[in-house]
Write a protein that holds these residues in place. Structure first.
Motif, mmCIF file in Angstrom:
data_model
loop_
_atom_site.group_PDB
_atom_site.id
_atom_site.type_symbol
_atom_site.label_atom_id
_atom_site.label_comp_id
_atom_site.label_asym_id
_atom_site.label_seq_id
_atom_site.Cartn_x
_atom_site.Cartn_y
_atom_site.Cartn_z
ATOM 1 N N PHE A 31 0.906 -1.164 0.047
ATOM 2 C CA PHE A 31 -0.012 -0.025 0.102
ATOM 3 C C PHE A 31 0.948 1.172 0.001
ATOM 4 O O PHE A 31 0.639 2.333 -0.649
ATOM 5 N N GLY A 32 1.931 1.096 0.880
ATOM 6 C CA GLY A 32 2.884 2.362 0.881
ATOM 7 C C GLY A 32 3.432 2.840 -0.383
ATOM 8 O O GLY A 32 3.791 3.917 -0.917
ATOM 9 N N LEU A 33 3.925 1.743 -1.077
ATOM 10 C CA LEU A 33 4.678 1.847 -2.274
ATOM 11 C C LEU A 33 3.893 2.503 -3.445
ATOM 12 O O LEU A 33 4.150 3.476 -3.908
ATOM 13 N N GLY A 38 2.106 7.615 -6.054
ATOM 14 C CA GLY A 38 1.293 9.141 -6.333
ATOM 15 C C GLY A 38 1.631 10.276 -5.734
ATOM 16 O O GLY A 38 1.474 11.021 -6.347
ATOM 17 N N ASP A 39 2.352 10.293 -4.601
ATOM 18 C CA ASP A 39 2.991 11.246 -3.995
ATOM 19 C C ASP A 39 3.857 11.966 -4.861
ATOM 20 O O ASP A 39 4.085 13.113 -4.814
ATOM 21 N N GLY A 47 -1.838 7.255 -6.709
ATOM 22 C CA GLY A 47 -1.532 6.061 -6.246
ATOM 23 C C GLY A 47 -2.323 5.034 -5.851
ATOM 24 O O GLY A 47 -2.486 3.771 -6.002
ATOM 25 N N VAL A 48 -3.503 5.558 -5.165
ATOM 26 C CA VAL A 48 -4.459 4.659 -5.001
ATOM 27 C C VAL A 48 -5.400 4.050 -6.052
ATOM 28 O O VAL A 48 -5.634 3.016 -6.154
ATOM 29 N N THR A 52 -5.659 0.140 -7.160
ATOM 30 C CA THR A 52 -6.936 -0.439 -7.374
ATOM 31 C C THR A 52 -6.782 -1.152 -8.774
ATOM 32 O O THR A 52 -7.479 -2.121 -8.918
ATOM 33 N N THR A 53 -6.447 -0.288 -9.931
ATOM 34 C CA THR A 53 -6.132 -1.105 -11.017
ATOM 35 C C THR A 53 -5.281 -2.240 -11.224
ATOM 36 O O THR A 53 -5.965 -3.236 -11.802
ATOM 37 N N ALA A 54 -4.156 -2.180 -10.375
ATOM 38 C CA ALA A 54 -3.409 -3.350 -10.562
ATOM 39 C C ALA A 54 -4.005 -4.397 -9.898
ATOM 40 O O ALA A 54 -4.238 -5.707 -10.294
#
Length: 448
Positions: A31-33, A38-39, A47-48, A52-54
Motif C-alpha cells: 500500500f505504501g509503495l 502517487g505522492d 497512487g490509490v 486499485t487498477t493493479a
C-alpha cells in the motif's frame, strides 16, 4: 487506512507513527509503495487509483485461471459457466477484489495456493515431482502467510490435509518442507531479525486472546460482585478501562483495545489462570459471550436488534461500505466529489440485503456455515457410496483450511467481520463445481 498512516510515519490508532505487525507488514509495504508513487506525481489519490487498477487486474486474471482450472479438472461446462458468472455478477467479488485492504492482497494468493493444493490431491502428488512445482507452491504458501496474520495457519492446515491424500514419501516431505519454510520465515526470521532491524513494533497479544477478554468483560458485568477482589484486579489490569460498562456484544474492540502495554504483558499469565478458573464456575456466561460474537456465522440476522445498535445497517449480511472512510483525509487523500454516489451504493446494497428472495444468499451464515456443511455432507455421502475418491473429497481442502479461523474471530455481525468470511465466498464456487467431475476409475475409489 492505518497502514497508509504508518507508511507516512503519522500517528494512527495502533502506533504513534512506527510500523506495526498488527496488520501484515507486507501489505503495508505494498500500500505504501503505491501511495508513494502517487505522492511523487503530486497526488496520493493517483497512487490509490493505480493500486486499485493493479489489484483488480490481478484478481481478474486469477479468477479466470481458477475457472480454466475447473474446466481442465473435468468440471461440467455448466458448472464452469456458473462459477464464471458468479465471479462476474456477485457484488461482493468486485468490491473486495479492488479494495485497498489486506484481504484484497491475500485473496489472489490464497486462490492460487488452493489450486496448487487441489492439483496435488488430484494427481496424488505427481505434480510436486519437479522442483519447479515445489518452488511454486512454496512461494504461494509464503505469500499467503505474509498477506494475512492467520495465513501461516491456513497453509499448515491445507498442507497437512493434502499430505493425507497424496501418494509417495517424496510428495509428503515436500509439503512438509513448504510448511517448515514458511514457519521459519514467519516465526523466526521476521520477528527475530527483520522487525528489530527495521524498528517494526510487534502486534499486540490482545488479538490472540480477544475472545477470553470479551468473556471476562461480560463476567465482570454480570458477576462482578461475586468475584474476589484479587480476580477483579487481574481482569481490570488487562482489560480496557471500565470494560464492564463498555461491553458490546457484537464486537470485542471496545474491550481489547489496540495497544499492548508492559502492564498488560505482566498481567497475561495471571489473567489466563483466572480466566480458566472462572470459566469452570460461570460456563454459561462464557458461552453466551462467545456465541454472541460468533452468531453471524450460523444464524440469520435479527433485524430489530441490529437496527437498534447499527442505525439501520444490516451488518450480519454480506454488507460492506463503498464510501470513503471518515479518517481518509488524515492521510492526504481528497474527499471525493462523488460522495453521494458512493453513499447511494451503500444504500443500494443494504436494499438488496433486505429483499426476502435474496436474504439467504446475502447472509453470512450461508457462506460461513450452511454451504460448507452441505458440501461436507455431500462429500461424506459420496465417499460412503464409493462414487467419490478421497482425492475428489480433497477438493474441499481450501474451505476446510479456512473455516476454523471464522470461529476464533472477534466479530461476525459487524461490517468489519465481513473480511473474515470473504475467502469463503471466493472459494465456494470451486468446491461446488468440482462436485460435477465425473466419477474416477474404480482403481481410484476408496477401498480399491
Amino acid at each position: 487506512m492505518q497502514q497508509v498512516l504508518q507508511w507516512e510515519g503519522k500517528s494512527n490508532a495502533i502506533t504513534s507513527g512506527a510500523w506495526s505487525d498488527q496488520h501484515p507488514v507486507f501489505d503495508t509495504l505494498i500500500f505504501g509503495l503505491f501511495y508513494q508513487i502517487g505522492d511523487w506525481v503530486g497526488s496520493p489519490a493517483f497512487g490509490v487509483a493505480l493500486y486499485t487498477t493493479a489489484i483488480t487486474a490481478t484478481s481478474i486474471a486469477v479468477l479466470v485461471y481458477v475457472v480454466r482450472y475447473l474446466a481442465r479438472s473435468g468440471a461440467s461446462r455448466r458448472a464452469c459457466l456458473l462459477a464464471y458468472g458468479f465471479f462476474c455478477l456477485f457484488p461482493l467479488v468486485p468490491i473486495y477484489a479492488m479494495a485497498m485492504v489486506k484481504d484484497a492482497v491475500f485473496l489472489p494468493c490464497f486462490l492460487l495456493f488452493s489450486v496448487q493444493c487441489l492439483e496435488a490431491a488430484r494427481t496424488r502428488g505427481a505434480n510436486l515431482a519437479t522442483p519447479k512445482a515445489w518452488i511454486l507452491i512454496s512461494i504461494l504458501a509464503l505469500l499467503v502467510s505474509l498477506t494475512k496474520k492467520t495465513g501461516i495457519y491456513t497453509v499448515t492446515i491445507a498442507c497437512i490435509l493434502t499430505m493425507l491424500v497424496v501418494a509417495g514419501r517424496k510428495a509428503r516431505l515436500r509439503l512438509a518442507g513448504t510448511v517448515l519454510a514458511s514457519a521459519i520465515i514467519m516465526f523466526l526470521m521476521l520477528p527475530g531479525i527483520l522487525f528489530p532491524l527495521c524498528h517494526i513494533e510487534a502486534g499486540g497479544k490482545q488479538e490472540m486472546i480477544a475472545i477470553p477478554l470479551q468473556q471476562s468483560a461480560l463476567l465482570l458485568k454480570e458477576h462482578g460482585d461475586e468475584l474476589s477482589q484479587a480476580d477483579r484486579d487481574v481482569f481490570e489490569g488487562i482489560l480496557e478501562p471500565d470494560a464492564a460498562n463498555k461491553f458490546f456484544w457484537p464486537a470485542v474492540d471496545p474491550i481489547k483495545g489496540t495497544h499492548w502495554t508492559a502492564q498488560r504483558e505482566q498481567s497475561l499469565k495471571p489473567f489466563l489462570r483466572t480466566w480458566l478458573r472462572n470459566g469452570v464456575k460461570y460456563p454459561t456466561t462464557y458461552l453466551r459471550a462467545y456465541f454472541l460474537l460468533e452468531q453471524g456465522w450460523v444464524a440469520m440476522p435479527n433485524q430489530a436488534a441490529y437496527e437498534s445498535i447499527y442505525s439501520g445497517m444490516r451488518p450480519a449480511y454480506v454488507y460492506t461500505r463503498a464510501s470513503l472512510a471518515p479518517n481518509a483525509s488524515d492521510s492526504g487523500l481528497p474527499v471525493s466529489s462523488h460522495a453521494l454516489f458512493y453513499s447511494g451504493l451503500d444504500q443500494g446494497f443494504t436494499w438488496l440485503n433486505e429483499q426476502f428472495f435474496l436474504q439467504p444468499w446475502f447472509c453470512r451464515a450461508f457462506w460461513a456455515t450452511w454451504l460448507p456443511f452441505m458440501q461436507c455432507y455431500l462429500a461424506v455421502r459420496r465417499l460412503r457410496a464409493r462414487t467419490m475418491s478421497w482425492n475428489q473429497a480433497a477438493w474441499l481442502i481450501p474451505m476446510l483450511a479456512t473455516v476454523p479461523f471464522l470461529w476464533i474471530s472477534g466479530s461476525s455481525v459487524s461490517y468489519e467481520g465481513m473480511r473474515y468470511v470473504i475467502p469463503m465466498v471466493f472459494i465456494a464456487p470451486i468446491g461446488c463445481a468440482l462436485f460435477t467431475v465425473e466419477r474416477e476409475n474404480r482403481a481410484l475409489r476408496v477401498g480399491d
